[in-house]
Design a protein around this motif. Structure first.
Motif, PDB file in Angstrom:
ATOM      1  N   UNK A 124      78.663 -22.716  60.786  1.00  0.00           N
ATOM      2  CA  UNK A 124      79.364 -22.095  61.687  1.00  0.00           C
ATOM      3  C   UNK A 124      80.419 -22.682  62.333  1.00  0.00           C
ATOM      4  N   UNK A 125      81.612 -22.074  62.975  1.00  0.00           N
ATOM      5  CA  UNK A 125      82.355 -22.903  63.558  1.00  0.00           C
ATOM      6  C   UNK A 125      82.035 -22.617  65.061  1.00  0.00           C
ATOM      7  N   UNK A 126      81.573 -21.571  65.534  1.00  0.00           N
ATOM      8  CA  UNK A 126      81.164 -21.331  66.884  1.00  0.00           C
ATOM      9  C   UNK A 126      79.865 -21.843  66.889  1.00  0.00           C
ATOM     10  N   UNK A 127      79.076 -22.151  67.925  1.00  0.00           N
ATOM     11  CA  UNK A 127      77.587 -22.220  68.247  1.00  0.00           C
ATOM     12  C   UNK A 127      77.259 -21.350  69.228  1.00  0.00           C
ATOM     13  N   UNK A 128      75.889 -21.120  69.085  1.00  0.00           N
ATOM     14  CA  UNK A 128      75.383 -20.146  70.061  1.00  0.00           C
ATOM     15  C   UNK A 128      74.299 -20.829  70.537  1.00  0.00           C
ATOM     16  N   UNK A 129      74.101 -21.137  72.095  1.00  0.00           N
ATOM     17  CA  UNK A 129      72.744 -21.878  72.679  1.00  0.00           C
ATOM     18  C   UNK A 129      72.819 -23.129  72.021  1.00  0.00           C
ATOM     19  N   UNK A 130      73.892 -23.830  71.922  1.00  0.00           N
ATOM     20  CA  UNK A 130      74.205 -25.095  71.395  1.00  0.00           C
ATOM     21  C   UNK A 130      73.714 -25.391  69.776  1.00  0.00           C
ATOM     22  N   UNK A 131      73.348 -24.202  69.126  1.00  0.00           N
ATOM     23  CA  UNK A 131      73.113 -24.237  67.705  1.00  0.00           C
ATOM     24  C   UNK A 131      74.107 -23.589  66.710  1.00  0.00           C
ATOM     25  N   UNK A 132      74.454 -24.289  65.688  1.00  0.00           N
ATOM     26  CA  UNK A 132      75.080 -23.672  64.605  1.00  0.00           C
ATOM     27  C   UNK A 132      74.214 -23.095  63.813  1.00  0.00           C
ATOM     28  N   UNK A 133      75.010 -21.842  63.205  1.00  0.00           N
ATOM     29  CA  UNK A 133      74.448 -21.262  62.073  1.00  0.00           C
ATOM     30  C   UNK A 133      74.873 -21.804  60.641  1.00  0.00           C
ATOM     31  N   UNK A 134      74.144 -21.365  59.595  1.00  0.00           N
ATOM     32  CA  UNK A 134      74.551 -22.013  58.346  1.00  0.00           C
ATOM     33  C   UNK A 134      75.999 -21.734  57.973  1.00  0.00           C
ATOM     34  N   UNK A 135      76.250 -20.334  58.318  1.00  0.00           N
ATOM     35  CA  UNK A 135      77.851 -20.011  57.742  1.00  0.00           C
ATOM     36  C   UNK A 135      78.368 -18.971  59.146  1.00  0.00           C
ATOM     37  N   UNK A 136      79.717 -18.928  58.883  1.00  0.00           N
ATOM     38  CA  UNK A 136      80.253 -17.974  59.710  1.00  0.00           C
ATOM     39  C   UNK A 136      81.338 -17.127  58.934  1.00  0.00           C
ATOM     40  N   UNK A 137      81.256 -15.659  59.026  1.00  0.00           N
ATOM     41  CA  UNK A 137      82.176 -14.718  58.406  1.00  0.00           C
ATOM     42  C   UNK A 137      83.255 -14.522  59.498  1.00  0.00           C
ATOM     43  N   UNK A 138      84.650 -14.487  59.125  1.00  0.00           N
ATOM     44  CA  UNK A 138      85.655 -13.975  60.150  1.00  0.00           C
ATOM     45  C   UNK A 138      86.401 -12.951  59.353  1.00  0.00           C
ATOM     46  N   UNK A 139      86.405 -11.789  60.062  1.00  0.00           N
ATOM     47  CA  UNK A 139      87.207 -10.656  59.734  1.00  0.00           C
ATOM     48  C   UNK A 139      88.335 -10.654  60.602  1.00  0.00           C
ATOM     49  N   UNK A 140      89.535 -10.976  59.909  1.00  0.00           N
ATOM     50  CA  UNK A 140      90.914 -11.072  60.337  1.00  0.00           C
ATOM     51  C   UNK A 140      91.537  -9.727  60.723  1.00  0.00           C
ATOM     52  N   UNK A 141      92.017  -9.403  62.092  1.00  0.00           N
ATOM     53  CA  UNK A 141      92.767  -7.963  61.852  1.00  0.00           C
ATOM     54  C   UNK A 141      94.143  -8.318  62.917  1.00  0.00           C
ATOM     55  N   UNK A 142      94.818  -7.383  62.716  1.00  0.00           N
ATOM     56  CA  UNK A 142      96.141  -7.436  63.410  1.00  0.00           C
ATOM     57  C   UNK A 142      96.823  -6.179  63.704  1.00  0.00           C
ATOM     58  N   UNK A 143      97.184  -5.965  65.057  1.00  0.00           N
ATOM     59  CA  UNK A 143      97.960  -4.526  65.479  1.00  0.00           C
ATOM     60  C   UNK A 143      99.202  -4.621  65.205  1.00  0.00           C
ATOM     61  N   UNK A 144      99.791  -3.478  65.297  1.00  0.00           N
ATOM     62  CA  UNK A 144     101.315  -3.164  64.970  1.00  0.00           C
ATOM     63  C   UNK A 144     102.355  -4.210  65.745  1.00  0.00           C
ATOM     64  N   UNK A 145     101.792  -4.700  66.837  1.00  0.00           N
ATOM     65  CA  UNK A 145     102.751  -5.756  67.509  1.00  0.00           C
ATOM     66  C   UNK A 145     102.710  -7.181  67.071  1.00  0.00           C
ATOM     67  N   UNK A 146     101.619  -7.346  65.896  1.00  0.00           N
ATOM     68  CA  UNK A 146     101.612  -8.656  65.528  1.00  0.00           C
ATOM     69  C   UNK A 146     100.270  -9.532  66.151  1.00  0.00           C
ATOM     70  N   UNK A 147      99.709  -8.907  67.210  1.00  0.00           N
ATOM     71  CA  UNK A 147      98.540  -9.531  67.955  1.00  0.00           C
ATOM     72  C   UNK A 147      97.150  -9.506  66.961  1.00  0.00           C
ATOM     73  N   UNK A 148      96.701 -10.480  67.004  1.00  0.00           N
ATOM     74  CA  UNK A 148      95.493 -10.771  65.784  1.00  0.00           C
ATOM     75  C   UNK A 148      94.219 -10.746  66.807  1.00  0.00           C
TER      76      UNK A 148
END
Length: 259
Positions: A124-148
């Motif tokens: 995982x890229x983020x860590x929680x309480x100093x611990x990384x997980x085996x993997x991390x899923x990223x669901x990428x979104x964008x609005x009409x103004x192009x903000x992510x």
């Protein structure tokens, strides 16, 4: 001299905007070669190109450490409205990315963002309480103004995930896009509505590392089997950017009554 600097930064910003759109929409290649090891590893991204300067100079970069001691709110929520989509797998040389048909979206704290693609990182890229997980899923979104806006989900070893199984059954070691139109998947299988999550302002975790990305990282992890995790790691043993400086950012843990 000042006008020259202003023009330079305008050009850089335009490059960032174009590159950000390319990444979100699932472009197969970026302009310059980058990676996770060797001469083009994350510590060098900001030096590879002017359009990647934010990777080194940005103050609100992702990923970061997360902890439940952050400010707690109860007035936010995520509601996903994802539709089934034909399976389109993009092995882009950095990860396995699933491109999504138009029409699926998430309401994040009352704002609508269309789902463009999702992809995986290990560990995982983020860590929680100093611990990384085996993997991390990223669901990428964008609005009409192009903000992510990105919804991040930790993945830990446990029970096999049926949607992951469907995707993995069609994986190829060859880079490129595979369209498996007869196979339908639904990203709603990955995330529960109204779950608790960490909310903060950050960046893309790959070049061009553009900022002003709204991050929403689920507190509760998703499970995948050890075999599924290992299968991904055969293609990408490590594709996670290191933890970035926090720089006193506001990180909120949004807790919903139902979670």
């Amino acid at each position: 001299m000042k006008s020259t600097k202003v023009i330079h930064w305008i050009l850089v910003c335009l490059l960032f905007s174009f590159s950000t759109i390319s990444v979100v929409l699932g472009a197969e290649k970026t302009t310059h070669s980058w990676g996770y090891e060797g001469d083009n590893n994350p510590s060098q991204w900001g030096r590879l190109s002017a359009e990647y300067e934010t990777c080194a100079m940005g103050l609100f970069q992702s990923p970061i450490h997360l902890t439940p001691s952050n400010l707690i709110r109860q007035d936010g929520k995520i509601e996903t409205h994802y539709q089934p989509t034909p399976l389109v797998i993009n092995n882009n040389g950095h990860t396995i990315q699933i491109n999504y048909e138009p029409g699926s979206y998430a309401m994040i704290n009352g704002k609508k963002y269309e789902l463009k693609q999702f992809h995986f990182h290990t560990p995982s890229e983020h860590s929680l309480n100093g611990k990384k997980s085996d993997m991390e899923l990223h669901l990428v979104h964008q609005n009409e103004k192009g903000n992510i806006a990105v919804i991040g989900v930790f993945i830990e070893a446990g029970k096999a995930n049926s949607t992951v199984t469907t995707i993995w059954n069609h994986l190829s070691e060859t880079e490129g896009i595979q369209e498996v139109k007869e196979q339908i998947i639904n990203a709603s299988d990955f995330i529960a509505n109204n779950a608790s999550y960490f909310h903060y302002q950050g960046s893309l975790t790959t070049p061009p590392c553009s900022e002003n990305v709204i991050w929403n990282v689920m507190r509760e992890p998703l499970e995948a089997s050890r075999q599924q995790i290992d299968q991904f790691m055969k293609l990408y043993p490590m594709n996670a950017r290191p933890i970035q400086e926090h720089n006193n950012r506001l990180v909120e843990l949004i807790i919903n009554q139902s979670s």
